[in-house]
Write an enzyme that holds these catalytic residues in place. Structure first.
Site, PDB file in Angstrom:
ATOM      1  N   ASP A  16       1.101  -1.353   0.062  1.00  0.00           N
ATOM      2  CA  ASP A  16       0.148   0.037   0.011  1.00  0.00           C
ATOM      3  C   ASP A  16       0.816   1.505   0.152  1.00  0.00           C
ATOM      4  O   ASP A  16       1.108   1.820   1.345  1.00  0.00           O
ATOM      5  CB  ASP A  16      -0.807  -0.373   1.682  1.00  0.00           C
ATOM      6  CG  ASP A  16      -2.321   1.425   1.544  1.00  0.00           C
ATOM      7  OD1 ASP A  16      -2.210   1.634   0.204  1.00  0.00           O
ATOM      8  OD2 ASP A  16      -2.536   1.311   2.275  1.00  0.00           O
ATOM      9  N   GLU A  95      -6.372   5.170  -8.529  1.00  0.00           N
ATOM     10  CA  GLU A  95      -8.116   5.536  -7.894  1.00  0.00           C
ATOM     11  C   GLU A  95      -8.563   6.154  -8.569  1.00  0.00           C
ATOM     12  O   GLU A  95      -8.162   7.035  -9.769  1.00  0.00           O
ATOM     13  CB  GLU A  95      -8.092   6.472  -6.737  1.00  0.00           C
ATOM     14  CG  GLU A  95      -8.881   5.967  -5.865  1.00  0.00           C
ATOM     15  CD  GLU A  95      -8.580   6.924  -4.764  1.00  0.00           C
ATOM     16  OE1 GLU A  95      -8.978   7.686  -3.711  1.00  0.00           O
ATOM     17  OE2 GLU A  95      -7.801   5.867  -3.591  1.00  0.00           O
ATOM     18  N   LYS A 131     -10.049   1.676  -8.557  1.00  0.00           N
ATOM     19  CA  LYS A 131     -10.435   1.346  -7.589  1.00  0.00           C
ATOM     20  C   LYS A 131     -11.484   2.754  -7.044  1.00  0.00           C
ATOM     21  O   LYS A 131     -11.207   4.276  -7.781  1.00  0.00           O
ATOM     22  CB  LYS A 131      -9.222   1.956  -6.114  1.00  0.00           C
ATOM     23  CG  LYS A 131      -9.022   1.956  -4.980  1.00  0.00           C
ATOM     24  CD  LYS A 131      -7.824   1.607  -4.925  1.00  0.00           C
ATOM     25  CE  LYS A 131      -7.475   2.388  -3.485  1.00  0.00           C
ATOM     26  NZ  LYS A 131      -6.113   2.785  -2.334  1.00  0.00           N
ATOM     27  N   THR A 155     -13.820   0.387  -2.627  1.00  0.00           N
ATOM     28  CA  THR A 155     -12.533   0.622  -1.604  1.00  0.00           C
ATOM     29  C   THR A 155     -13.989   1.939  -0.506  1.00  0.00           C
ATOM     30  O   THR A 155     -14.525   1.612  -1.028  1.00  0.00           O
ATOM     31  CB  THR A 155     -11.354   1.574  -1.904  1.00  0.00           C
ATOM     32  OG1 THR A 155     -10.484   2.046  -0.623  1.00  0.00           O
ATOM     33  CG2 THR A 155     -12.131   2.964  -2.208  1.00  0.00           C
ATOM     34  N   PHE A 177     -11.877  -2.231   5.403  1.00  0.00           N
ATOM     35  CA  PHE A 177     -10.282  -0.690   6.420  1.00  0.00           C
ATOM     36  C   PHE A 177     -11.050  -1.504   7.736  1.00  0.00           C
ATOM     37  O   PHE A 177     -11.216  -0.936   8.910  1.00  0.00           O
ATOM     38  CB  PHE A 177     -11.275   0.791   5.814  1.00  0.00           C
ATOM     39  CG  PHE A 177     -10.590   1.132   4.880  1.00  0.00           C
ATOM     40  CD1 PHE A 177     -10.492   0.528   3.731  1.00  0.00           C
ATOM     41  CD2 PHE A 177     -10.260   2.291   5.170  1.00  0.00           C
ATOM     42  CE1 PHE A 177     -10.035   1.019   2.224  1.00  0.00           C
ATOM     43  CE2 PHE A 177      -9.512   2.650   3.839  1.00  0.00           C
ATOM     44  CZ  PHE A 177      -9.854   2.246   2.447  1.00  0.00           C
TER      45      PHE A 177
END
Length: 323
Positions: A16, A95, A131, A155, A177
């Protein structure tokens, strides 16, 4: 054996970060990026040439400064992503802007644009995950994109409703998350640490994983946003885990063997009945989860704030090129 080597036996490890040197060091299968990570990476002298190239390409496209800034950001994502794919054997997540979180057509258009830029650089779409925030609108966009062979990583996932809707939409991958769920419950409890065996973030991912495996969904679960090694250890066996460089470092320098905690056979014991959610059902079920509604909204705001920083940086770089 190190904990990282042990984890890789059960789980695909994903880095990440936007720092390509850090990715090279830890040898993950995949990598994820976002505007905040790219903004940090763009400040590093080692990646200055990407900034220059993105600014030049944006200037060639022309239009208003805002149009060129948007082009600069798209180019930056693709330049970094393409470089990361020279280091990892698998995929990179790129993203879509958080400002498109409630815009299904806008999300679809941006995803197609990013894929076309990658394909112009000779990168096949199979190696890209787009994403997208796990709003109802984002999930519908992902459903459409998956049908075009554009794979998606949903996400900012906090609720069981989001997980169900993503599976029904046949998205490739979700990112629940863990750390942010833990943070919310810790704050609610007056700031007291939560015992590892009661960690609500770990429990959420475990529940989703079990539900998916019990009912045969192909969508993969990638735990994200970790606060400590214990959370990672308790999710050994999850399809994927995306881990920051500092935690990858700890895993790589700690001797030990991880026991597999999540596996498809044990998942059959899941007590959750299979659900098929309409938009109304999704919105109500998600709304009933105070943590999830708060963290999703906050996450979109924060991602958008990070994107704004990148946008301001983009404007400054484009201004240098066009005067």
């Amino acid at each position: 054996m190190t904990l990282l080597e042990s984890l890789k036996k059960y789980t695909t490890v994903v880095a990440d970060t936007g720092d390509i040197d850090a990715i090279r060091q830890h040898r993950p299968q995949d990598a994820t990026t976002n505007p905040s990570l790219l903004y940090k990476a763009a400040q590093m002298p080692a990646y200055r040439h990407f900034v220059e190239e993105a600014a030049e390409r944006a200037a060639k496209v022309g239009g208003s400064h805002e149009d060129m800034a948007a082009e600069f950001i798209d180019q930056m994502f693709v330049l970094f992503g393409s470089e990361i794919l020279k280091v990892v054997p698998g995929r990179v997540s790129t993203e879509v802007a958080a400002s498109l979180s409630f815009d299904t057509p806008g999300t679809v258009a941006k995803a197609r644009k990013l894929i076309s830029l990658y394909e112009k650089k000779g990168v096949k779409r199979e190696r890209i995950l787009i994403k997208i925030a796990s709003t109802w609108e984002g999930i519908q966009a992902a459903n459409m994109l998956e049908q075009e062979g554009i794979h998606c990583n949903l996400t900012l996932l906090f609720s069981f409703a989001q997980a169900i809707a993503c599976a029904e939409a046949k998205v490739t991958l979700i990112s629940p998350f863990v750390g942010r769920i833990y943070d919310w419950y810790k704050k609610e409890g007056g700031g007291k640490e939560i015992p590892p065996d009661k960690d609500p973030g770990v429990a959420s991912v475990t529940r989703i994983y079990s539900y998916y495996k019990k009912y045969g969904y192909k969508t993969q679960v990638m735990g994200a946003s970790f606060r400590n090694l214990n959370q990672i250890e308790r999710l050994a066996g999850c399809d994927l885990l995306t881990i920051s460089p500092d935690l990858l470092e700890q895993l790589e320098h700690t001797e030990g063997v991880l026991q597999r905690k999540l596996d498809p056979a044990a998942a059959q014991a899941s007590k959750d009945a299979q659900l098929h959610l309409t938009e109304v059902g999704f919105r109500w079920m998600h709304n009933e989860d105070a943590m999830a509604t708060e963290k999703l909204a906050e996450g979109i705001r924060n991602f958008n704030s990070d994107a704004k920083k990148l946008e301001e940086y983009a404007l400054s770089q484009v201004a240098e090129k066009v005067g």
